[in-house]
Design a protein around this motif. Structure first.
Motif, PDB file in Angstrom:
ATOM      1  N   ILE A  42       0.835  -1.206   0.000  1.00  0.00           N
ATOM      2  CA  ILE A  42       0.000   0.000   0.000  1.00  0.00           C
ATOM      3  C   ILE A  42       0.869   1.255   0.000  1.00  0.00           C
ATOM      4  N   HIS A  43       1.874   1.261   0.816  1.00  0.00           N
ATOM      5  CA  HIS A  43       2.794   2.383   0.968  1.00  0.00           C
ATOM      6  C   HIS A  43       3.403   2.806  -0.382  1.00  0.00           C
ATOM      7  N   PHE A 100       6.427  11.066   3.052  1.00  0.00           N
ATOM      8  CA  PHE A 100       7.154  10.097   3.875  1.00  0.00           C
ATOM      9  C   PHE A 100       8.646  10.154   3.542  1.00  0.00           C
ATOM     10  N   GLY A 110       0.158   1.419   6.355  1.00  0.00           N
ATOM     11  CA  GLY A 110       0.318   1.237   4.916  1.00  0.00           C
ATOM     12  C   GLY A 110       1.603   0.540   4.507  1.00  0.00           C
ATOM     13  N   PRO A 111       2.728   0.767   5.182  1.00  0.00           N
ATOM     14  CA  PRO A 111       3.953   0.054   4.795  1.00  0.00           C
ATOM     15  C   PRO A 111       3.907  -1.438   5.098  1.00  0.00           C
ATOM     16  N   ARG A 153       0.642  10.048  -0.529  1.00  0.00           N
ATOM     17  CA  ARG A 153       1.390  10.787   0.501  1.00  0.00           C
ATOM     18  C   ARG A 153       2.838  10.297   0.603  1.00  0.00           C
ATOM     19  N   ARG A 154       3.234   9.356  -0.249  1.00  0.00           N
ATOM     20  CA  ARG A 154       4.541   8.733  -0.135  1.00  0.00           C
ATOM     21  C   ARG A 154       5.689   9.742  -0.255  1.00  0.00           C
ATOM     22  N   CYS A 213      -0.445   4.903  10.773  1.00  0.00           N
ATOM     23  CA  CYS A 213      -0.728   4.295   9.466  1.00  0.00           C
ATOM     24  C   CYS A 213       0.097   3.017   9.273  1.00  0.00           C
ATOM     25  N   CYS A 246       0.771   4.966  -2.385  1.00  0.00           N
ATOM     26  CA  CYS A 246       0.106   6.054  -1.654  1.00  0.00           C
ATOM     27  C   CYS A 246       0.522   7.424  -2.186  1.00  0.00           C
ATOM     28  N   CYS A 303       2.409  12.776   5.468  1.00  0.00           N
ATOM     29  CA  CYS A 303       2.329  11.332   5.722  1.00  0.00           C
ATOM     30  C   CYS A 303       1.738  11.038   7.115  1.00  0.00           C
ATOM     31  N   TYR A 312       2.149   8.210   8.845  1.00  0.00           N
ATOM     32  CA  TYR A 312       2.848   7.106   9.505  1.00  0.00           C
ATOM     33  C   TYR A 312       2.925   7.287  11.028  1.00  0.00           C
ATOM     34  N   VAL A 343      -6.856   6.951   3.418  1.00  0.00           N
ATOM     35  CA  VAL A 343      -5.651   7.768   3.592  1.00  0.00           C
ATOM     36  C   VAL A 343      -5.803   9.117   2.890  1.00  0.00           C
TER      37      VAL A 343
END
Ligand code: SF4
Ligand code: SF4
Length: 355
Positions: A203-204, A213, A240-241, A209-210, A238, A207, A232, A234, A260
């Motif tokens: 997912i990460h 991050f 996601g990773p 928003r990566r 989150c 995303c 992000c 995280y 997200v």
């Protein structure tokens, strides 16, 4: 639909031609120990719509929530399908299978386990939708008073596809049904029997928003400037990773958005046993050093999975959590899985089911 499945451009015509033939294979949908959330999700399928799936592409014979029949009349429909279409129909199962109390979760006087064995055991293929059917769901978390287990554990050796998620994404399940109609078989699966077209990427890595991050820009409080700027999530918990799913791509409500994008962290709901491995929802998993530009999603996923292994051990299932990091392309141990292909490394989330 061809795009969701990741098929080459020419395949779209084949998919369209197949759907126009209207062969209408028989399909039944079981609701066992469930909340009907996956039914609600399926009702929002748009390409194709649930109306097209029920009335045009399949002969959707049994589904408690949406069928007109009730009581003995409904049971008779299911009986007829099992006996007259044995080995030819598709079965979709929503909900876990309780085994701890023989009198719990019965339909027409029959236990969920008995129904699952008969209906799934006679199906050409079985699709387990949602977290509960995939891995037992929240009911399975300790102390698991109902003895909940997954469909794959309750009825071994099925031609099974797991559509994890809480709920499953209807775009993926509709795509899976169309794939089956088009090619007469199920697509490539990972070690958890989930289709790679939907569960093959972290997912990460997908995303929007990566970039934040990677640049070290994080939301620190729900109402801070970073939250307003879409930084992000995280640090807000989150996961996601950790999870693999195409949620950022297919999204929800006809592709409108996903959690997200709306400002909430991902719970990795499509991951194996996420109720035990990805919670607490707002707690950042510990032991992830130096996240920022020099850290890949695969490394983060590995640290997180190692962290949740401790949680699983506390639930008495330590053997269920081993994250394995392999260079891209290297054959996975114990199955044909290749997930997390978008990152530099490949990750596994946990052990495959025994079935
Ligand atoms: S940690 Fe979550 S919000 Fe941040 S980039 Fe990864 S998936 Fe997106
Ligand atoms: S954002 Fe994460 S937890 Fe939420 S639906 Fe998507 S995959 Fe599941």
């Amino acid at each position: 639909m061809a795009a969701v499945l990741g098929l080459p451009a020419g395949a779209a015509a084949q998919v369209a031609a197949t759907l126009e033939k209207k062969r209408r294979p028989v399909l039944v949908w079981l609701e066992l120990q469930d909340c009907a959330g996956n039914t609600e999700s399926m009702l929002r399928s748009s390409h194709p719509s649930i109306t097209e799936l029920v009335l045009s592409f399949f002969s959707w014979e049994y589904h408690e929530t949406i069928m007109a029949a009730a009581g003995k009349q409904a049971n008779a429909v299911l009986d007829r399908v099992v006996h007259e279409d044995a080995g030819k129909y598709l079965a979709i199962v929503e909900g876990s299978i309780p085994t701890g109390n023989p009198g719990y979760c019965t339909i027409g006087g029959r236990s969920a386990l008995d129904i699952a064995k008969q209906v799934c055991g006679n199906a050409a293929a079985v699709i387990a939708v949602g977290s509960c059917a995939f891995d037992g769901g929240p009911q399975r978390s300790a102390p698991n008073p109902t003895g909940a287990i997954s469909v794959g554990e309750a009825v071994p050796n099925l031609n099974l596809v797991n559509m994890g998620g809480c709920p499953h994404n209807p775009a993926n399940t509709a795509a899976l049904l169309v794939y089956w109609l088009t090619y007469g078989r199920m697509p490539a699966l990972d070690a958890h029997k989930r289709p790679l077209f939907a569960y093959g990427h972290i997912i990460h890595d997908q995303c929007e928003r990566r970039a934040n991050f990677d640049a070290g820009r994080f939301v620190e409080r729900w109402d801070d400037d970073g939250a307003r700027r879409g930084y992000c999530l995280y640090k807000m918990g989150c996961k996601g990773p950790q999870g693999t799913f195409n949620c950022p791509v297919v999204r929800w409500n006809d592709g409108t958005s996903w959690p997200v994008e709306s400002g909430h962290g991902c719970a990795a709901c499509a991951s194996y046993r996420f109720w035990d491995t990805a919670l607490p929802l707002y707690q950042r998993l510990p032991g992830v050093p130096g996240f920022g530009v020099d850290i890949t999603a695969g490394k983060i996923g590995g640290w997180m999975t190692a962290g949740v292994a401790t949680g699983l051990a506390l639930h008495g299932i330590a053997s269920a959590a081993r994250s394995q990091m392999r260079p891209r392309g290297e054959a996975p141990r114990g199955g044909p899985t290749e997930i997390g292909r978008g990152s530099g490394l490949v990750e596994r989330e946990g052990p495959p089911e025994k079935s």
